[in-house]
Design a protein around this motif. Structure first.
Motif, short mmCIF file in Angstrom:
data_model
loop_
_atom_site.label_atom_id
_atom_site.label_comp_id
_atom_site.label_asym_id
_atom_site.label_seq_id
_atom_site.Cartn_x
_atom_site.Cartn_y
_atom_site.Cartn_z
N ASP A 31 4.62 10.42 -6.76
CA ASP A 31 5.63 10.48 -7.45
C ASP A 31 5.25 10.96 -8.84
O ASP A 31 5.79 11.77 -9.63
CB ASP A 31 6.77 9.45 -7.53
N ASP A 32 4.24 10.28 -9.48
CA ASP A 32 3.66 10.58 -10.52
C ASP A 32 2.79 11.84 -10.54
O ASP A 32 3.16 12.69 -11.86
CB ASP A 32 2.56 9.48 -11.03
N ILE A 33 2.20 12.12 -9.69
CA ILE A 33 1.79 13.54 -9.64
C ILE A 33 2.67 14.64 -9.71
O ILE A 33 2.66 15.52 -10.31
CB ILE A 33 0.83 13.83 -8.17
N ALA A 34 3.85 14.38 -8.77
CA ALA A 34 4.79 15.52 -8.65
C ALA A 34 5.63 15.49 -9.96
O ALA A 34 6.18 16.67 -10.39
CB ALA A 34 5.78 14.89 -7.64
N GLY A 35 5.61 14.42 -10.79
CA GLY A 35 6.34 14.32 -11.98
C GLY A 35 5.71 14.85 -13.26
O GLY A 35 6.12 14.84 -14.24
N GLY A 36 4.59 15.40 -13.14
CA GLY A 36 3.85 15.83 -14.24
C GLY A 36 3.14 15.06 -15.03
O GLY A 36 2.74 15.16 -16.02
N ILE A 42 0.88 -1.05 0.05
CA ILE A 42 -0.07 -0.06 -0.04
C ILE A 42 1.13 1.19 -0.17
O ILE A 42 0.70 2.21 -0.82
CB ILE A 42 -1.00 0.07 0.96
N ARG A 43 2.12 1.39 0.99
CA ARG A 43 2.84 2.40 0.95
C ARG A 43 3.56 2.62 -0.28
O ARG A 43 3.91 3.73 -0.95
CB ARG A 43 3.69 2.12 2.24
N LYS A 44 3.79 1.39 -0.99
CA LYS A 44 4.73 1.67 -2.18
C LYS A 44 3.76 2.17 -3.34
O LYS A 44 4.33 3.18 -4.01
CB LYS A 44 5.09 0.30 -2.68
N ASP A 45 2.69 1.73 -3.34
CA ASP A 45 1.71 2.48 -4.53
C ASP A 45 1.34 3.68 -4.36
O ASP A 45 1.37 4.60 -5.10
CB ASP A 45 0.24 1.50 -4.32
N MET A 46 1.16 4.01 -2.80
CA MET A 46 1.06 5.57 -2.39
C MET A 46 2.18 6.30 -2.97
O MET A 46 1.99 7.62 -3.51
CB MET A 46 0.84 5.72 -1.08
N ASN A 47 3.16 5.95 -2.66
CA ASN A 47 4.44 6.76 -2.86
C ASN A 47 4.61 6.86 -4.52
O ASN A 47 4.98 7.97 -5.23
CB ASN A 47 5.84 5.96 -2.49
N ASN A 48 4.32 5.69 -5.15
CA ASN A 48 4.29 5.74 -6.57
C ASN A 48 3.53 6.70 -7.37
O ASN A 48 3.70 7.44 -8.22
CB ASN A 48 4.22 4.29 -7.22
N ILE A 59 -4.79 7.79 -4.00
CA ILE A 59 -3.93 8.11 -2.79
C ILE A 59 -4.92 8.16 -1.45
O ILE A 59 -4.48 7.51 -0.58
CB ILE A 59 -3.22 9.30 -3.00
N GLN A 60 -5.90 8.80 -1.47
CA GLN A 60 -6.64 8.83 -0.42
C GLN A 60 -7.10 7.54 -0.03
O GLN A 60 -7.44 7.25 1.20
CB GLN A 60 -7.79 10.19 -0.52
N GLY A 61 -7.67 6.80 -1.01
CA GLY A 61 -8.14 5.58 -0.59
C GLY A 61 -7.08 4.58 0.03
O GLY A 61 -7.36 3.92 0.84
N LEU A 62 -6.00 4.58 -0.63
CA LEU A 62 -4.92 3.76 0.12
C LEU A 62 -4.47 4.15 1.31
O LEU A 62 -4.21 3.51 2.38
CB LEU A 62 -3.66 3.94 -1.20
N ALA A 63 -4.51 5.65 1.39
CA ALA A 63 -4.34 5.98 3.00
C ALA A 63 -5.07 5.69 3.93
O ALA A 63 -5.07 5.16 5.02
CB ALA A 63 -4.08 7.55 2.99
#
Length: 65
Positions: free
Chosen positions: A23-28, A14-20, A43-47
């Motif tokens: 990163d996608d959002i931050a990477g544009g 779950i944490r790996k998916d959230m981070n990915n 991300i909210q659902g995973l959190a």
């Protein structure tokens, strides 16, 4: 596999998916505001799922004591 091992592996995924996704959002990666909103929702659902998992694991640990 014990409950704690299962929960640990699931939480790591779950944490790996959230981070990915973050990163996608931050990477544009998002080409539109709709795509951005969708990823934020994921991300909210995973959190939320992670918080449920943590609470469940704490409850199980306390009941074992």
């Amino acid at each position: 596999m014990s409950e704690t091992d299962f929960a640990s592996v699931l939480r790591q995924q779950i944490r790996k998916d959230m981070n990915n996704y973050a990163d996608d959002i931050a990477g544009g990666v998002c080409r539109s505001f709709d795509e951005y909103q969708k990823l934020v929702g994921v991300i909210q659902g995973l959190a939320l799922a992670e918080s449920y998992l943590i609470a469940l694991l704490e409850k199980a640990t306390k009941s074992d004591e």
